[in-house]
Design a protein around this motif. Structure first.
Motif, PDB file in Angstrom:
ATOM      1  N   ARG A 190       0.853  -1.185   0.000  1.00  0.00           N
ATOM      2  CA  ARG A 190       0.000   0.000   0.000  1.00  0.00           C
ATOM      3  C   ARG A 190       0.893   1.240   0.000  1.00  0.00           C
ATOM      4  NH1 ARG A 190      -5.248  -0.041   1.420  1.00  0.00           N
ATOM      5  NH2 ARG A 190      -4.991   1.945   2.520  1.00  0.00           N
ATOM      6  N   VAL A 191       0.537   2.224  -0.793  1.00  0.00           N
ATOM      7  CA  VAL A 191       1.390   3.400  -0.919  1.00  0.00           C
ATOM      8  C   VAL A 191       1.571   4.093   0.433  1.00  0.00           C
ATOM      9  CG1 VAL A 191       1.565   5.691  -1.963  1.00  0.00           C
ATOM     10  CG2 VAL A 191       0.899   3.723  -3.362  1.00  0.00           C
ATOM     11  N   GLU A 192       0.500   4.160   1.228  1.00  0.00           N
ATOM     12  CA  GLU A 192       0.595   4.824   2.525  1.00  0.00           C
ATOM     13  C   GLU A 192       1.679   4.190   3.396  1.00  0.00           C
ATOM     14  OE1 GLU A 192      -3.695   5.096   1.127  1.00  0.00           O
ATOM     15  OE2 GLU A 192      -2.063   3.630   1.111  1.00  0.00           O
ATOM     16  N   ARG A 193       1.829   2.877   3.298  1.00  0.00           N
ATOM     17  CA  ARG A 193       2.808   2.171   4.117  1.00  0.00           C
ATOM     18  C   ARG A 193       4.171   2.093   3.421  1.00  0.00           C
ATOM     19  NH1 ARG A 193       0.547  -3.383   5.691  1.00  0.00           N
ATOM     20  NH2 ARG A 193       0.756  -3.695   3.444  1.00  0.00           N
ATOM     21  N   GLY A 194       4.154   1.759   2.148  1.00  0.00           N
ATOM     22  CA  GLY A 194       5.409   1.561   1.429  1.00  0.00           C
ATOM     23  C   GLY A 194       6.203   2.832   1.224  1.00  0.00           C
ATOM     24  N   LEU A 195       5.534   3.978   1.217  1.00  0.00           N
ATOM     25  CA  LEU A 195       6.239   5.234   0.993  1.00  0.00           C
ATOM     26  C   LEU A 195       7.275   5.493   2.071  1.00  0.00           C
ATOM     27  CD1 LEU A 195       6.499   7.817  -0.704  1.00  0.00           C
ATOM     28  CD2 LEU A 195       4.593   8.789   0.602  1.00  0.00           C
ATOM     29  N   THR A 196       7.012   5.054   3.293  1.00  0.00           N
ATOM     30  CA  THR A 196       7.950   5.284   4.396  1.00  0.00           C
ATOM     31  C   THR A 196       9.241   4.491   4.218  1.00  0.00           C
ATOM     32  OG1 THR A 196       7.021   3.489   5.749  1.00  0.00           O
ATOM     33  CG2 THR A 196       6.015   5.673   5.964  1.00  0.00           C
ATOM     34  N   LYS A 197       9.220   3.486   3.332  1.00  0.00           N
ATOM     35  CA  LYS A 197      10.393   2.631   3.130  1.00  0.00           C
ATOM     36  C   LYS A 197      11.198   3.035   1.890  1.00  0.00           C
ATOM     37  CE  LYS A 197       7.621  -1.042   5.174  1.00  0.00           C
ATOM     38  NZ  LYS A 197       6.916  -2.321   4.951  1.00  0.00           N
ATOM     39  N   LEU A 198      10.748   4.053   1.183  1.00  0.00           N
ATOM     40  CA  LEU A 198      11.472   4.527   0.010  1.00  0.00           C
ATOM     41  C   LEU A 198      12.545   5.529   0.418  1.00  0.00           C
ATOM     42  CD1 LEU A 198       8.693   4.994  -2.708  1.00  0.00           C
ATOM     43  CD2 LEU A 198      10.055   2.975  -2.160  1.00  0.00           C
ATOM     44  N   PRO A 199      13.499   5.825  -0.479  1.00  0.00           N
ATOM     45  CA  PRO A 199      14.547   6.795  -0.133  1.00  0.00           C
ATOM     46  C   PRO A 199      13.972   8.127   0.342  1.00  0.00           C
ATOM     47  CG  PRO A 199      15.108   5.648  -2.160  1.00  0.00           C
ATOM     48  CD  PRO A 199      13.717   5.227  -1.807  1.00  0.00           C
ATOM     49  N   GLY A 200      14.764   8.821   1.137  1.00  0.00           N
ATOM     50  CA  GLY A 200      14.312  10.086   1.722  1.00  0.00           C
ATOM     51  C   GLY A 200      14.380  11.263   0.782  1.00  0.00           C
ATOM     52  N   ARG A 201      14.866  11.050  -0.428  1.00  0.00           N
ATOM     53  CA  ARG A 201      14.927  12.137  -1.407  1.00  0.00           C
ATOM     54  C   ARG A 201      14.446  11.629  -2.754  1.00  0.00           C
ATOM     55  NH1 ARG A 201      18.254  13.653  -5.364  1.00  0.00           N
ATOM     56  NH2 ARG A 201      19.790  12.022  -4.897  1.00  0.00           N
ATOM     57  N   ALA A 202      13.703  12.469  -3.455  1.00  0.00           N
ATOM     58  CA  ALA A 202      13.281  12.156  -4.821  1.00  0.00           C
ATOM     59  C   ALA A 202      13.265  13.439  -5.622  1.00  0.00           C
ATOM     60  CB  ALA A 202      11.895  11.518  -4.831  1.00  0.00           C
ATOM     61  N   GLY A 238      -4.741  11.331  -0.967  1.00  0.00           N
ATOM     62  CA  GLY A 238      -5.002  11.607   0.438  1.00  0.00           C
ATOM     63  C   GLY A 238      -3.891  12.404   1.099  1.00  0.00           C
ATOM     64  N   LYS A 239      -4.215  13.000   2.239  1.00  0.00           N
ATOM     65  CA  LYS A 239      -3.296  13.917   2.919  1.00  0.00           C
ATOM     66  C   LYS A 239      -1.987  13.242   3.313  1.00  0.00           C
ATOM     67  CE  LYS A 239      -7.010  16.772   4.873  1.00  0.00           C
ATOM     68  NZ  LYS A 239      -7.648  17.249   6.123  1.00  0.00           N
ATOM     69  N   GLN A 240      -2.059  11.998   3.817  1.00  0.00           N
ATOM     70  CA  GLN A 240      -0.849  11.329   4.297  1.00  0.00           C
ATOM     71  C   GLN A 240       0.140  11.099   3.168  1.00  0.00           C
ATOM     72  OE1 GLN A 240      -1.620   7.591   6.292  1.00  0.00           O
ATOM     73  NE2 GLN A 240       0.508   6.919   6.126  1.00  0.00           N
ATOM     74  N   VAL A 241      -0.351  10.616   2.030  1.00  0.00           N
ATOM     75  CA  VAL A 241       0.538  10.342   0.906  1.00  0.00           C
ATOM     76  C   VAL A 241       1.093  11.640   0.332  1.00  0.00           C
ATOM     77  CG1 VAL A 241       0.645   9.456  -1.453  1.00  0.00           C
ATOM     78  CG2 VAL A 241      -0.478   8.124   0.339  1.00  0.00           C
ATOM     79  N   VAL A 242       0.238  12.641   0.134  1.00  0.00           N
ATOM     80  CA  VAL A 242       0.712  13.908  -0.414  1.00  0.00           C
ATOM     81  C   VAL A 242       1.784  14.518   0.483  1.00  0.00           C
ATOM     82  CG1 VAL A 242       0.045  16.266  -1.021  1.00  0.00           C
ATOM     83  CG2 VAL A 242      -1.417  14.357  -1.688  1.00  0.00           C
ATOM     84  N   ALA A 243       1.557  14.504   1.792  1.00  0.00           N
ATOM     85  CA  ALA A 243       2.554  15.053   2.716  1.00  0.00           C
ATOM     86  C   ALA A 243       3.855  14.254   2.656  1.00  0.00           C
ATOM     87  CB  ALA A 243       2.002  15.057   4.136  1.00  0.00           C
ATOM     88  N   GLY A 244       3.753  12.923   2.579  1.00  0.00           N
ATOM     89  CA  GLY A 244       4.942  12.089   2.511  1.00  0.00           C
ATOM     90  C   GLY A 244       5.740  12.309   1.245  1.00  0.00           C
ATOM     91  N   VAL A 245       5.038  12.522   0.140  1.00  0.00           N
ATOM     92  CA  VAL A 245       5.710  12.806  -1.127  1.00  0.00           C
ATOM     93  C   VAL A 245       6.436  14.144  -1.063  1.00  0.00           C
ATOM     94  CG1 VAL A 245       5.263  13.462  -3.530  1.00  0.00           C
ATOM     95  CG2 VAL A 245       4.257  11.373  -2.601  1.00  0.00           C
ATOM     96  N   LEU A 246       5.747  15.165  -0.617  1.00  0.00           N
ATOM     97  CA  LEU A 246       6.329  16.503  -0.655  1.00  0.00           C
ATOM     98  C   LEU A 246       7.419  16.697   0.393  1.00  0.00           C
ATOM     99  CD1 LEU A 246       3.149  18.625  -1.411  1.00  0.00           C
ATOM    100  CD2 LEU A 246       4.767  17.538  -2.979  1.00  0.00           C
ATOM    101  N   ALA A 247       7.438  15.837   1.409  1.00  0.00           N
ATOM    102  CA  ALA A 247       8.531  15.887   2.378  1.00  0.00           C
ATOM    103  C   ALA A 247       9.868  15.559   1.720  1.00  0.00           C
ATOM    104  CB  ALA A 247       8.261  14.911   3.524  1.00  0.00           C
ATOM    105  N   THR A 267      -4.009  20.213  -0.193  1.00  0.00           N
ATOM    106  CA  THR A 267      -2.983  19.727   0.733  1.00  0.00           C
ATOM    107  C   THR A 267      -1.593  20.139   0.257  1.00  0.00           C
ATOM    108  OG1 THR A 267      -4.352  17.833   1.360  1.00  0.00           O
ATOM    109  CG2 THR A 267      -1.987  17.662   1.793  1.00  0.00           C
ATOM    110  N   ALA A 268      -1.345  19.999  -1.047  1.00  0.00           N
ATOM    111  CA  ALA A 268      -0.036  20.363  -1.594  1.00  0.00           C
ATOM    112  C   ALA A 268       0.286  21.834  -1.354  1.00  0.00           C
ATOM    113  CB  ALA A 268       0.010  20.039  -3.086  1.00  0.00           C
TER     114      ALA A 268
END
Length: 402
Positions: free
Chosen positions: A313-325, A338-347, A369-370
């Motif tokens: 799931r993207v909400e869970r798997g995103l935390t395991k991806l590299p810290g920079r993109a 959703g807010k959690q994924v958008v925030a995780g991406v933009l971080a 959210t963005a």
């Protein structure tokens, strides 16, 4: 009020998200046209028309739903629906068959603009443009993946609007289905069965309750010179020009450079991941469907370890991806990222994000959210990849504000 009640005449107001227009029924003591009254979402009509409506749902305190069953004053954009079951109370698959095709796109443009402004505070002056092939120029015969239900008499059909009732197909089949999909009319099927009919790049396929009747359990699709294995009942864009159109829009917006890090979230069978890898990026992809990820790995094996795909799931798997993109593609389901994924991406502070959206309301919520996280849309493009229906596809490109 009882569902089935006939009301009117009603003056029809603007189009709204969802395939209907907004009308207001004056309450007792209010003059018609006062701007007050009960909100009614009316299908099978057009802005500016004067109609009689039949109530279909009065279960909500703040609004009713209804069908326009008699047109007293017609819009100049009204046409005769090309399908005999695209009528009130019948098939719910198409929302706008009674609307001239250019006018359909104007209605969709108005819906996208209204949703963006109301939910995200974004003023959009773009337009929803047609993406036509010679076979689909009239807005018909474009849908390459069809999912039919079988009624109690063994006839294939589609469900009525907001109902489980199956409306049998007309004798010639569904007019928006690609002519290359297997024919399902003229055959008696097992009552209650589900039929999946696909026109793929490597030929037609038909599943009956998941069992192969024609073709196989997988098909091959093509886009931008690359082949993609897809489960016959899996996800692939249904308009024949959609995959290439969206890929081009994403690449135009991101302008990927060799060596950049890219995320493809909700990556499916690898359409965007493949385009990014071909541009020289290192790509990480996430997709909840295990079967889709296995197919994506086969589809993109030429890129080796430059493409890393994970079933999660993207909400869970995103935390395991590299810290920079550097780049991110978001292609979420209709409900949005959703807010959690958008925030995780933009971080990750990417230099650009391409958001592929099949629902303008979900897009607008995620854009809001963005904006709160310091990103703003630099372009939003709308594509009419679902003629005759209320659905529309958008590609928004986001970059750091300022």
């Amino acid at each position: 009020m009882t569902p089935g009640a006939l009301l009117g005449p009603v003056e029809v107001g603007p189009v709204a998200h969802g395939g209907h227009c907004v009308a207001r029924l004056p309450l007792e003591g209010e003059p018609e046209g006062s701007g007050g009254g009960r909100v009614v979402f009316v299908r099978h009509t057009l802005p500016g028309e004067r109609v009689m409506v039949r109530v279909t749902d009065d279960s909500h305190a703040s609004f009713w739903r209804a069908d326009a069953v008699q047109v007293l004053e017609a819009s100049p954009d009204r046409v005769v629906p090309p399908c005999p079951v695209a009528r009130p109370g019948l098939c719910g698959g198409c929302d706008f068959q009674h609307v001239d095709l250019p006018a359909q796109r104007r209605l969709k443009t108005a819906v996208v603009a209204e949703q963006l402004q109301r939910l995200a505070g974004v003023d959009w002056d773009g337009e929803v443009v047609g993406v036509d092939t010679p076979e689909t120029a009239d807005g018909l015969h474009w849908r390459t993946r069809m999912r039919y239900q079988v009624d109690d008499d063994g006839r294939a059909g589609l469900r009525a609007h907001r109902s489980h009732e199956v409306v049998p197909l007309p004798d010639g089949g569904c007019p928006i289905a690609s002519r290359a999909t297997p024919a399902v009319t003229g055959t008696r099927w097992s009552p209650g069965a589900e039929l999946v009919a696909v026109a793929a790049a490597d030929g037609p396929a038909l599943l009956v309750d998941g069992q192969v009747r024609q073709g196989g359990t997988e098909v091959v699709e093509a886009a931008a010179g690359r082949r993609f294995e897809v489960a016959t009942d899996g996800f692939w864009q249904v308009h024949p020009a959609a995959a290439a159109t969206l890929m081009d829009a994403v690449l135009d917006g991101l302008a990927p450079q060799p060596g950049e890090r890219a995320f493809d979230l909700y990556c499916g069978v690898g359409l965007f991941a493949g385009a990014l890898a071909a541009a020289g990026c290192r790509v990480w992809g996430l997709e909840a469907g295990h079967g889709a990820v296995l197919a994506a790995r086969r589809n993109l094996e030429e890129f080796g370890d430059r493409v890393r795909l994970r079933a999660d799931r993207v909400e869970r798997g995103l935390t395991k991806l590299p810290g920079r993109a550097d780049l991110v593609v978001l292609d979420p389901p209709r409900s949005g990222a959703g807010k959690q994924v958008v925030a995780g991406v933009l971080a990750r502070r990417p230099r650009a994000v391409a958001y592929v959206a099949c629902d303008p309301a979900a897009l607008a919520r995620d854009l809001a959210t963005a904006v709160r996280h310091g990103y703003a849309p630099t372009s939003i493009r709308g594509f009419d990849l679902f003629p005759m229906t209320q659905h529309v596809e958008c590609v928004a490109v986001l970059q750091p504000a300022g």
